[in-house]
Design an enzyme around this catalytic site. Structure first.
Site, PDB file in Angstrom:
ATOM      1  N   GLU A 173       0.098  -4.704   8.553  1.00 15.11           N
ATOM      2  CA  GLU A 173       0.836  -3.468   8.239  1.00 15.11           C
ATOM      3  C   GLU A 173       1.994  -3.741   7.289  1.00 15.11           C
ATOM      4  OE1 GLU A 173      -0.154  -0.567   8.813  1.00 15.11           O
ATOM      5  OE2 GLU A 173      -1.721  -0.936  10.266  1.00 15.11           O
ATOM      6  N   THR A 223       1.441  -2.219  -0.845  1.00 14.99           N
ATOM      7  CA  THR A 223       0.403  -2.971  -1.558  1.00 14.99           C
ATOM      8  C   THR A 223      -0.960  -2.338  -1.318  1.00 14.99           C
ATOM      9  OG1 THR A 223       1.695  -4.958  -1.133  1.00 14.99           O
ATOM     10  CG2 THR A 223      -0.574  -5.311  -1.772  1.00 14.99           C
ATOM     11  N   TYR A 283       8.676  -6.663  -3.484  1.00 18.42           N
ATOM     12  CA  TYR A 283       9.462  -6.096  -2.372  1.00 18.42           C
ATOM     13  C   TYR A 283       9.784  -7.169  -1.328  1.00 18.42           C
ATOM     14  CZ  TYR A 283       7.867  -1.706  -4.405  1.00 18.42           C
ATOM     15  OH  TYR A 283       7.592  -0.678  -5.257  1.00 18.42           O
ATOM     16  N   THR A 326       9.478  20.511 -20.451  1.00 18.62           N
ATOM     17  CA  THR A 326      10.747  19.781 -20.506  1.00 18.62           C
ATOM     18  C   THR A 326      10.690  18.464 -19.737  1.00 18.62           C
ATOM     19  OG1 THR A 326      11.685  21.960 -20.429  1.00 18.62           O
ATOM     20  CG2 THR A 326      13.244  20.143 -20.349  1.00 18.62           C
TER      21      THR A 326
END
Ligand code: SF4
Length: 357
Positions: A41, A47, A86, A308
């Site tokens: 997990e 990932t 990370y 925009t």
């Protein structure tokens, strides 16, 4: 169907699908070791599954237990993590392995409250560990579960809002098979990943089709709803111009998004570019809208419009059908020669003008 009965039926059909049709293979599937579940997990948090698998295998090989990880050298673990990014996840992994070794004698805690209190473990991971390893009745709520539930029950509360998260978590808990929590959680996640997929869900052959409200109303393409849609930079709009007996399906655009209150055709919005040819269009129509007799006259080139804060790209696909399927009967069908009376966004008008529709 009464809502209570529907929830029970969803639970039963999901378990039945899992037993009879779920072929998804993952290296950690069926694993009961909480350490390995936690590892998978954490690796998968940011990932993709195909990338994460090799890392999971290497971690399990090098550090088969939480105690092995706890005594590992920081540099060696970081080296193994290299490429996943990370790094906070890796730091938390080490911290928590040492915490479990110091405070629980290296044995992973079994209670949800203890698991969720571990550093780097959120409610989703805690529910996964508690249910997969210990069969505790906690529902996992990931992107797959949000999507499946929002389509089955037609819930348009944004999944990225606080209230949406609470609503979906409560519903997931209600449909959870409490006796077989681990199996059910695995089932609904696999179902979301392989059947009720983000862009091309397999509705036509879906085991839960008969109870799916999103399918019966032909609004699967609109669910789930996200609040932060306006922040997206690139959006792909695929418009299906469905014509039946000189009438065309039109819809008014929802509030809180571009082109508010203007009209459009049947829209499939995607986060990525899709490629269409006659075969894929026919398959999509069959799967999503139960249309089997389509004549496709136009698959336009890619159109673009810079707004925009976002770039809209997309295509128009013009289709003629001989009869309106049940699930599209409550949509608005408008005479084709009166379309000019409706206000469409420039993106659509350009196409209509160029093609003299
Ligand atoms: Fe998902 Fe389609 Fe099945 Fe409904 S019918 S649950 S939308 S795959």
């Amino acid at each position: 169907m009464h809502l209570f009965l529907m929830k029970q039926t969803v639970t039963a059909l999901m378990m039945e699908w899992h037993t009879k049709h779920n072929n998804r293979q993952m290296p950690w599937k069926g694993v009961k070791d909480p350490y390995k579940i936690w590892l998978s997990e954490v690796i998968l948090q940011q990932t993709r599954v195909d990338q994460g698998m090799a890392y999971y295998e290497r971690f399990v090989q090098n550090y088969p237990s939480v105690k092995d990880l706890a005594v590992a050298k920081d540099e060696a673990v970081f080296k193994l993590w290299e490429g996943l990014g990370y790094y906070n996840r890796c730091k938390n992994l080490l911290y928590t392995a040492r915490f479990i070794t110091d405070n629980y004698g290296g044995k992973f805690p079994a209670e949800y409250e203890e698991i969720v209190a571990l550093k780097g473990v959120g409610p989703y991971t805690a529910a996964a560990i508690a249910s997969f390893a210990f069969n505790k009745p906690f529902a996992v709520v990931d992107g797959n579960v949000f999507r499946v539930l929002s389509r089955l029950f037609v819930i348009d509360t944004p999944i990225d809002s606080t209230i949406g998260k609470q609503q979906f978590t409560a519903l997931a808990q209600e449909v959870l098979d409490k006796e077989n929590a681990g199996l059910f959680n695995q089932a609904i996640m696999d179902f979301g990943a392989t059947v009720c997929k983000p862009v091309n869900p397999q509705c036509n052959t879906c085991h839960l089709q008969k109870v799916c409200i999103g399918y019966s109303k032909a609004i699967v393409n609109k669910l789930p709803v996200k609040e932060k849609v306006l922040l997206k930079k690139n959006r792909w709009f695929y418009y299906f111009i469905l014509e039946c007996k000189s009438k065309v399906l039109v819809e008014k655009r929802a509030l809180k998004d571009i082109w508010e209150n203007l009209y459009e055709f049947y829209l499939l919005e995607s986060n990525e570019q899709l490629s269409w040819d006659e075969l894929t269009v026919k398959e999509w129509l069959h799967q999503q809208l139960s249309i089997a007799d389509a004549t496709i006259s136009v698959i336009s080139r890619l159109q673009k419009q810079q707004l925009t804060h976002q770039l809209i790209k997309g295509q128009f696909i013009k289709i003629t059908i001989s009869s309106i399927p049940n699930n599209l009967k409550h949509h608005q069908w408008y005479p084709i020669n009166e379309l000019k009376d409706l206000a469409f966004p420039k993106f659509i008008n350009q196409f209509l003008d160029e093609n003299q529709v």
